[in-house]
Design an enzyme around this catalytic site. Sequence first.
Site, PDB file in Angstrom:
ATOM      1  N   ASP A 160      -9.589  60.692  15.835  1.00  0.00           N
ATOM      2  CA  ASP A 160     -10.200  59.465  15.298  1.00  0.00           C
ATOM      3  C   ASP A 160      -9.510  58.746  14.187  1.00  0.00           C
ATOM      4  O   ASP A 160      -8.966  59.442  13.154  1.00  0.00           O
ATOM      5  CB  ASP A 160     -11.589  59.751  14.634  1.00  0.00           C
ATOM      6  CG  ASP A 160     -12.525  58.628  14.462  1.00  0.00           C
ATOM      7  OD1 ASP A 160     -13.175  58.154  15.280  1.00  0.00           O
ATOM      8  OD2 ASP A 160     -12.554  58.317  13.267  1.00  0.00           O
ATOM      9  N   ASN A 168      -9.459  46.152  10.789  1.00  0.00           N
ATOM     10  CA  ASN A 168     -10.127  45.038  11.281  1.00  0.00           C
ATOM     11  C   ASN A 168     -10.628  43.978  10.193  1.00  0.00           C
ATOM     12  O   ASN A 168     -10.457  42.663  10.274  1.00  0.00           O
ATOM     13  CB  ASN A 168     -11.289  45.410  12.330  1.00  0.00           C
ATOM     14  CG  ASN A 168     -10.768  46.029  13.676  1.00  0.00           C
ATOM     15  OD1 ASN A 168      -9.918  45.750  14.071  1.00  0.00           O
ATOM     16  ND2 ASN A 168     -11.717  46.850  14.022  1.00  0.00           N
ATOM     17  N   ASP A 177      -6.552  45.630  17.343  1.00  0.00           N
ATOM     18  CA  ASP A 177      -6.316  45.941  18.838  1.00  0.00           C
ATOM     19  C   ASP A 177      -5.175  46.395  19.087  1.00  0.00           C
ATOM     20  O   ASP A 177      -4.673  47.387  19.910  1.00  0.00           O
ATOM     21  CB  ASP A 177      -6.699  44.515  19.529  1.00  0.00           C
ATOM     22  CG  ASP A 177      -8.177  44.270  19.407  1.00  0.00           C
ATOM     23  OD1 ASP A 177      -8.880  44.949  19.028  1.00  0.00           O
ATOM     24  OD2 ASP A 177      -8.281  43.140  20.034  1.00  0.00           O
ATOM     25  N   GLU A 200     -12.987  53.861  17.541  1.00  0.00           N
ATOM     26  CA  GLU A 200     -11.393  54.290  17.258  1.00  0.00           C
ATOM     27  C   GLU A 200     -11.280  55.887  17.507  1.00  0.00           C
ATOM     28  O   GLU A 200     -10.315  56.127  17.098  1.00  0.00           O
ATOM     29  CB  GLU A 200     -11.178  54.035  15.870  1.00  0.00           C
ATOM     30  CG  GLU A 200     -12.154  54.680  15.095  1.00  0.00           C
ATOM     31  CD  GLU A 200     -13.424  54.068  14.508  1.00  0.00           C
ATOM     32  OE1 GLU A 200     -14.078  54.205  13.700  1.00  0.00           O
ATOM     33  OE2 GLU A 200     -13.649  52.927  15.302  1.00  0.00           O
TER      34      GLU A 200
END
Length: 285
Positions: A160, A168, A177, A200
């Site tokens: 993770d 973001n 991204d 994620e």
Amino acid sequence: MRFYASTRFLFPRSFQLRVFTVCFGAVHLPLIAFCVTQMIVNAWDWRLFLSLLGATLVGTAAGIAGLSALLAPIAHATSLLRAVQRGEPIGPVPTGGEDLVGALLAGVSDAAAETAARIDRLAEAAERDVLTGLRNRRGFMDAIVPLLNDDRSSVVGMIDLDHFKGINDRFGHREGDRVLRAFLERGLRRTDLAARWGGEEFAILLPDTDLDEANKIVNRLRVTLNGEGFGVSPNGPVTFSCGLAIVRNYASLTGAMHKADVALYDAKRAGRDRVIACPDAILAE
């Protein structure tokens, strides 16, 4: 098409029988003309009649056999097209000549190839994460089966990215991204399997690997990511937390992934940016 439509009353469910009927009538025209002529002149010749009748019957049998053989590729092409419509795989399509049957067989071959390619693309799309190009959960579970072996240990991991929402929020989803796409392209081996599990979070499988070796591989990836940071922020690199667990076969996969997931949350509770391996709870910093 007009003649085809006008003769549909003859065997409407069988095109072959309709062709045979038309040909049968055409073949018997000379015999019918002979009989009518003999009746008009009233001079019946039985020997000539029997000879003509025999020749007509032989010609009819030969014509039916020949037509049946000529129509066989069309029947075969029809069955192949039905299989294509059902999405079923078909074998090699015969090659025809430069005629109507050849064009039909070529069309069937093209349609079969395009349908198979479309099915493959759809299956691939169904098993791939659109954003990262990695496998999704379904693709991971399908691909993992042949990689597991009772005689060799493998390691499954849950990863993770730490505080990914902040990337973001601060740099925009495009940068986030990019981080997701680039994340697992470095550090893992070609034989390893990676998938985006959700958000994620990622799942990895390291085949034919013991827990210590897997720990070193993932930590090497963590250090690389820590040092480079993908240029996201001058104030701090992108980091991740990971949990690892041994898996030997598909039956033990669910339990191993649960152990890896528990280890992942242990890593997060321990301060993130680390790898924890089960069942020994080895903390690697």
